[in-house]
Design a protein around this motif. Structure first.
Motif, PDB file in Angstrom:
ATOM      1  N   THR A   1       0.879  -1.140   0.000  1.00  0.00           N
ATOM      2  CA  THR A   1       0.000   0.000   0.000  1.00  0.00           C
ATOM      3  C   THR A   1       0.925   1.199   0.000  1.00  0.00           C
ATOM      4  O   THR A   1       2.140   1.047  -0.162  1.00  0.00           O
ATOM      5  CB  THR A   1      -0.972   0.018   1.187  1.00  0.00           C
ATOM      6  OG1 THR A   1      -1.976   0.998   0.955  1.00  0.00           O
ATOM      7  CG2 THR A   1      -0.269   0.293   2.496  1.00  0.00           C
ATOM      8  N   TYR A   2       0.404   2.357   0.169  1.00  0.00           N
ATOM      9  CA  TYR A   2       1.247   3.542   0.206  1.00  0.00           C
ATOM     10  C   TYR A   2       1.030   4.237   1.537  1.00  0.00           C
ATOM     11  O   TYR A   2       0.011   4.048   2.200  1.00  0.00           O
ATOM     12  CB  TYR A   2       0.933   4.484  -0.969  1.00  0.00           C
ATOM     13  CG  TYR A   2      -0.523   4.487  -1.371  1.00  0.00           C
ATOM     14  CD1 TYR A   2      -1.418   5.414  -0.854  1.00  0.00           C
ATOM     15  CD2 TYR A   2      -1.014   3.518  -2.253  1.00  0.00           C
ATOM     16  CE1 TYR A   2      -2.749   5.400  -1.210  1.00  0.00           C
ATOM     17  CE2 TYR A   2      -2.357   3.489  -2.613  1.00  0.00           C
ATOM     18  CZ  TYR A   2      -3.220   4.429  -2.091  1.00  0.00           C
ATOM     19  OH  TYR A   2      -4.548   4.400  -2.431  1.00  0.00           O
ATOM     20  N   ALA A   3       2.014   5.003   1.934  1.00  0.00           N
ATOM     21  CA  ALA A   3       1.966   5.715   3.209  1.00  0.00           C
ATOM     22  C   ALA A   3       2.608   7.082   3.018  1.00  0.00           C
ATOM     23  O   ALA A   3       2.931   7.470   1.884  1.00  0.00           O
ATOM     24  CB  ALA A   3       2.679   4.907   4.290  1.00  0.00           C
TER      25      ALA A   3
ATOM     26  N   ALA B   1       8.787  18.154   1.154  1.00  0.00           N
ATOM     27  CA  ALA B   1       8.932  17.686   2.532  1.00  0.00           C
ATOM     28  C   ALA B   1       8.223  16.365   2.781  1.00  0.00           C
ATOM     29  O   ALA B   1       8.655  15.578   3.638  1.00  0.00           O
ATOM     30  CB  ALA B   1       8.384  18.743   3.492  1.00  0.00           C
ATOM     31  N   MET B   2       7.127  16.096   2.050  1.00  0.00           N
ATOM     32  CA  MET B   2       6.343  14.879   2.254  1.00  0.00           C
ATOM     33  C   MET B   2       5.928  14.299   0.916  1.00  0.00           C
ATOM     34  O   MET B   2       5.668  15.031  -0.042  1.00  0.00           O
ATOM     35  CB  MET B   2       5.092  15.180   3.093  1.00  0.00           C
ATOM     36  CG  MET B   2       5.388  15.599   4.516  1.00  0.00           C
ATOM     37  SD  MET B   2       3.893  16.105   5.428  1.00  0.00           S
ATOM     38  CE  MET B   2       3.674  17.785   4.786  1.00  0.00           C
ATOM     39  N   ASP B   3       5.870  12.977   0.857  1.00  0.00           N
ATOM     40  CA  ASP B   3       5.525  12.265  -0.369  1.00  0.00           C
ATOM     41  C   ASP B   3       4.633  11.086  -0.020  1.00  0.00           C
ATOM     42  O   ASP B   3       4.949  10.318   0.905  1.00  0.00           O
ATOM     43  CB  ASP B   3       6.806  11.781  -1.063  1.00  0.00           C
ATOM     44  CG  ASP B   3       6.538  10.879  -2.258  1.00  0.00           C
ATOM     45  OD1 ASP B   3       5.493  11.045  -2.905  1.00  0.00           O
ATOM     46  OD2 ASP B   3       7.389  10.009  -2.541  1.00  0.00           O
ATOM     47  N   ILE B   4       3.532  10.929  -0.724  1.00  0.00           N
ATOM     48  CA  ILE B   4       2.689   9.746  -0.574  1.00  0.00           C
ATOM     49  C   ILE B   4       3.171   8.720  -1.586  1.00  0.00           C
ATOM     50  O   ILE B   4       3.066   8.931  -2.798  1.00  0.00           O
ATOM     51  CB  ILE B   4       1.204  10.077  -0.791  1.00  0.00           C
ATOM     52  CG1 ILE B   4       0.741  11.086   0.258  1.00  0.00           C
ATOM     53  CG2 ILE B   4       0.355   8.807  -0.722  1.00  0.00           C
ATOM     54  CD1 ILE B   4      -0.679  11.595   0.039  1.00  0.00           C
ATOM     55  N   ASN B   5       3.699   7.605  -1.092  1.00  0.00           N
ATOM     56  CA  ASN B   5       4.300   6.638  -1.995  1.00  0.00           C
ATOM     57  C   ASN B   5       4.354   5.271  -1.335  1.00  0.00           C
ATOM     58  O   ASN B   5       4.016   5.113  -0.158  1.00  0.00           O
ATOM     59  CB  ASN B   5       5.701   7.104  -2.397  1.00  0.00           C
ATOM     60  CG  ASN B   5       6.004   6.838  -3.859  1.00  0.00           C
ATOM     61  OD1 ASN B   5       5.623   5.803  -4.391  1.00  0.00           O
ATOM     62  ND2 ASN B   5       6.696   7.768  -4.493  1.00  0.00           N
ATOM     63  N   GLY B   6       4.812   4.284  -2.091  1.00  0.00           N
ATOM     64  CA  GLY B   6       4.795   2.910  -1.624  1.00  0.00           C
ATOM     65  C   GLY B   6       6.145   2.389  -1.188  1.00  0.00           C
ATOM     66  O   GLY B   6       7.167   3.070  -1.307  1.00  0.00           O
ATOM     67  N   PRO B   7       6.188   1.150  -0.707  1.00  0.00           N
ATOM     68  CA  PRO B   7       7.430   0.567  -0.188  1.00  0.00           C
ATOM     69  C   PRO B   7       8.493   0.336  -1.241  1.00  0.00           C
ATOM     70  O   PRO B   7       9.658   0.131  -0.903  1.00  0.00           O
ATOM     71  CB  PRO B   7       6.964  -0.749   0.448  1.00  0.00           C
ATOM     72  CG  PRO B   7       5.668  -1.066  -0.216  1.00  0.00           C
ATOM     73  CD  PRO B   7       5.035   0.249  -0.526  1.00  0.00           C
ATOM     74  N   TRP B   8       8.114   0.364  -2.526  1.00  0.00           N
ATOM     75  CA  TRP B   8       9.113   0.197  -3.577  1.00  0.00           C
ATOM     76  C   TRP B   8      10.127   1.341  -3.609  1.00  0.00           C
ATOM     77  O   TRP B   8      11.195   1.203  -4.178  1.00  0.00           O
ATOM     78  CB  TRP B   8       8.431   0.057  -4.932  1.00  0.00           C
ATOM     79  CG  TRP B   8       7.466   1.161  -5.235  1.00  0.00           C
ATOM     80  CD1 TRP B   8       7.742   2.377  -5.785  1.00  0.00           C
ATOM     81  CD2 TRP B   8       6.070   1.151  -4.990  1.00  0.00           C
ATOM     82  NE1 TRP B   8       6.607   3.129  -5.890  1.00  0.00           N
ATOM     83  CE2 TRP B   8       5.558   2.403  -5.423  1.00  0.00           C
ATOM     84  CE3 TRP B   8       5.182   0.205  -4.462  1.00  0.00           C
ATOM     85  CZ2 TRP B   8       4.204   2.740  -5.324  1.00  0.00           C
ATOM     86  CZ3 TRP B   8       3.840   0.542  -4.375  1.00  0.00           C
ATOM     87  CH2 TRP B   8       3.371   1.795  -4.801  1.00  0.00           C
TER      88      TRP B   8
END
Length: 440
Positions: free
Chosen positions: A175-177, A285-292
């Motif tokens: 998922t993304y965090a 400063a912040m990025d919504i992205n996945g574990p890849w």
């Protein structure tokens, strides 16, 4: 794999490829590839053991002269190369790896399978399972089915099954965090109101408080589902019940639209590469992205990197899409026993822990999740909270009809300031029209 990127790539970048309809019933696998017939042929090295339900200790044996081709992305090649090396050493089966972006796999299997050019084992996003099964492209996970179900989480099994038949061999969850730079953001924001407040103090000279792929439906599902919207009803199985335009979805989309004030960039100008460069360079400063992205972000930011839940939306926990990266065995394979052995070999607890070590993936194997390697990792464990608020991406064939209309709706709201309810209503109409014309 970048699920993602397979799993994002379930998205805007691959809309054209993913708009291809499921293959017709005319493209069927060669009958000689069926595992039952292989065993019936009396091959001396074919399967002789019982199903490995009791701990997976009994195994198939590869066919005489077996050799395999694997399709996997370049992003996790270090892991796959290691699995190939170990598998060949154990089973004396040569394995060739061909790089192929996971979102393109089912379409390639549809065309290359009947010609004998397709891989025997492959990785693709679990939301393509329905289309692959409808095209008769996959062999079920039968021999190792019981042990796979026993070892992995229920959501993982749900994601890689279709009509209660297990097809995949899970190797990682996605998922993304929220990634954040601790030097720039002292504490992860709890809500998107907090994000807006921070961004107003941070934004300057091309710097932004937050950035994500605003035109990619995969990453923007929280702005549909967090207040009660949903994609398909009945846990993602009812193509006729579409809820991306209900009152809850519209409420969440209003939060989405409000974020344009602190990210005044057109959707097409926010790509994965651009965003990655800005985040690792301190311009975002912040990025919504996945574990890849975890391995690369850790290398770039070190201890400055933080991972947290996606901020709440309209007072509700952000509900993200989750996906399962899994191996699948082609129904066209000449060596079904060897192929199933490889898929099992490369999806065990040990394999999942090795994948985590190399690329920072999140295991689906329950024992692996409780291993100190995972529990003591502040980054991977940071995704766990968000997984608790995620839902599996639907895997019915009609999922393929969602990306283009939903992506277009996002762009209309983000780039052009259109009313969310109006564009979502239009997207639902388009999806239903596509569903009614989709081949099964």
């Amino acid at each position: 794999m970048k699920l993602s990127k397979s799993m994002s790539m379930f998205a805007a970048v691959t809309v054209v490829a993913m708009s291809v309809t499921a293959c017709s019933s005319g493209s069927k696998p060669a009958e000689t590839t069926k595992p039952a017939e292989t065993a019936a042929a009396g091959d001396a090295t074919a399967a002789t053991a019982a199903s490995p339900a009791a701990g997976g200790t009994a195994e198939l044996k590869p066919e005489a002269g077996a050799k395999l081709k694997i399709w996997d992305s370049k992003d996790e090649r270090a892991f796959t190369d290691e699995m190939i090396k170990e598998f060949t050493a154990k089973y004396n089966v040569p394995v060739e790896l061909e790089e192929l972006a996971p979102p393109n796999v089912v379409t390639r299997l549809q065309t290359d399978g009947p010609t004998g050019l397709a891989a025997d084992v492959m990785i693709f996003p679990h939301d393509h399972v329905g289309r692959a099964v409808a095209g008769e492209l996959l062999l079920p996970n039968d021999v190792f089915g019981d042990v796979t179900k026993k070892e992995n989480t229920e959501s993982a099994i749900q994601g890689i099954s279709y009509e209660n038949v297990l097809f995949g061999y899970p190797r990682a969850a996605e998922t993304y965090a929220l990634y954040y730079n601790k030097d720039l953001v002292k504490e992860a924001p709890k809500s998107f109101d907090d994000v807006i407040a921070f961004s107003k103090t941070f934004n300057k000279d091309g710097k932004y408080g937050i950035m994500w792929e605003t035109g990619n439906f995969y990453f923007n599902y929280p702005f549909i589902a967090s207040s009660g919207g949903y994609l398909f009803g009945k846990n993602g199985t009812d193509k006729n019940d579409i809820g991306i335009n209900n009152d809850g979805a519209v409420a969440s989309m209003k939060v989405y639209a409000s974020l344009k004030q602190v990210l005044p960039v057109k959707s097409a100008d926010i790509t994965a590469d651009i965003k990655r460069g800005k985040f690792t360079g301190g311009e975002v400063a912040m990025d919504i992205n996945g574990p890849w992205e975890l391995a690369g972000y850790k290398k770039a930011l070190g201890d400055k990197l933080g991972v947290a839940d996606i901020p709440t939306i309209a007072g509700k926990p952000a509900v993200s899409f989750s996906g399962i990266k899994a191996w699948y065995v082609s129904s066209f394979t000449k060596y079904p026993n060897a192929a199933k052995l490889f898929a099992r070999f490369a999806s065990t607890k040990d394999a999942q822990l090795k994948l985590n070590k190399l690329v920072g993936s999140v295991p689906t194997n329950k024992d692996a999740q409780n291993d100190p390697q995972i529990k003591n990792d502040p980054y991977v464990s940071g995704f766990v909270g968000q997984f608790n608020h995620s839902v599996p991406m639907p895997s019915i064939p009609e999922m393929n009809n969602v990306w283009a209309p939903a992506g277009a709706a996002l762009t209309e709201v983000w780039d052009n300031g259109k009313d969310p309810k109006t564009v979502l209503d239009n997207a639902v109409t388009q999806i239903k029209d596509l569903n009614n014309g989709a081949k099964k």
